[in-house]
Design an enzyme around this catalytic site. Sequence first.
Site, PDB file in Angstrom:
ATOM      1  CE1 TYR A  18      -3.924   1.870  -0.003  1.00 39.81           C
ATOM      2  CE2 TYR A  18      -3.894   1.949   2.397  1.00 39.81           C
ATOM      3  CZ  TYR A  18      -4.490   2.281   1.193  1.00 39.81           C
ATOM      4  OH  TYR A  18      -5.650   3.020   1.179  1.00 39.81           O
ATOM      5  CB  SER A 109       1.304  -5.392   3.014  1.00 36.39           C
ATOM      6  OG  SER A 109       0.397  -4.614   3.762  1.00 36.39           O
ATOM      7  CG  ASP A 199       1.161  -7.609  10.913  1.00 33.48           C
ATOM      8  OD1 ASP A 199       0.830  -6.427  11.116  1.00 33.48           O
ATOM      9  OD2 ASP A 199       1.329  -8.085   9.774  1.00 33.48           O
ATOM     10  CG  HIS A 228       2.618  -4.941   8.328  1.00 33.71           C
ATOM     11  ND1 HIS A 228       1.685  -5.886   7.979  1.00 33.71           N
ATOM     12  CD2 HIS A 228       2.690  -4.084   7.265  1.00 33.71           C
ATOM     13  CE1 HIS A 228       1.204  -5.618   6.776  1.00 33.71           C
ATOM     14  NE2 HIS A 228       1.808  -4.537   6.325  1.00 33.71           N
TER      15      HIS A 228
END
Length: 245
Positions: A18, A109, A199, A228
């Site tokens: 992202y 992700s 995460d 993450h």
Amino acid sequence: MPKKSNTKHPVSLQFHGYHSDVGDWSDKLSLVSEGYVVVSLFIRGQGGKSEDHLLTNGGTLKGHLIRGIEDGPENLFYRTVFQDVYQLTRIVAQLPFVDEANMMSYGVSQGGALALVCVSLYPSIKRVFVQYPFLSDYRTAYSLDVTQSAYEELAYYFRFRDPLHENETAVFAALDYVDIQFLVKHITAKVVWAMGLEDRTCHPKIQFAVYNRIQSPKKLYFYPEYGHEYLPKFTDMMHQILVGN
């Protein structure tokens, strides 16, 4: 792609995280050196060269997850991205130098979610490798520490666009349309998945909502002390699986 070859090549379809982009071409050469064609998609309107020309009602500030949410599922940003992924895969599979029977997808992700979308919509792909995928189980994501996660724009939307939650049912019903947990039942590929148990950006609970619905052969690697972030050894394992070493 490999410089010199008269044969058809296996393909690695790669998707980025992202806000980011596809990265440097040089980090893809390890697979190219093993005979792979590597194809990486710039997600429209994010960090790369691809532009977002989607017209939507409502606010456009904060994030792509809520872009188009007030129009319903037909005009969601991620609906168009899922279509991009499918069209790219179809185009690549038909190239004369591509071995359609030997394709895989990979992502981290957001990219992990799109790699799963890729094999869900194009089930002839043989393998998919993902790390802590995004874009799933939005109701649970909202109920967790949402402002510290990749789903923070949900909190933004309700705070500034719908403070009384009058549209909450419609909002989550629209998001179901781009929730990957409802796509992965179509996967026939072998799935290799890495999850950091610390995460909080894409919480393990949200990831399991997807992983548990996959019916094809799958393998999950746990990283108990990781969140993450970069997960060591995973890409090495991926390469070993792909090249048979």
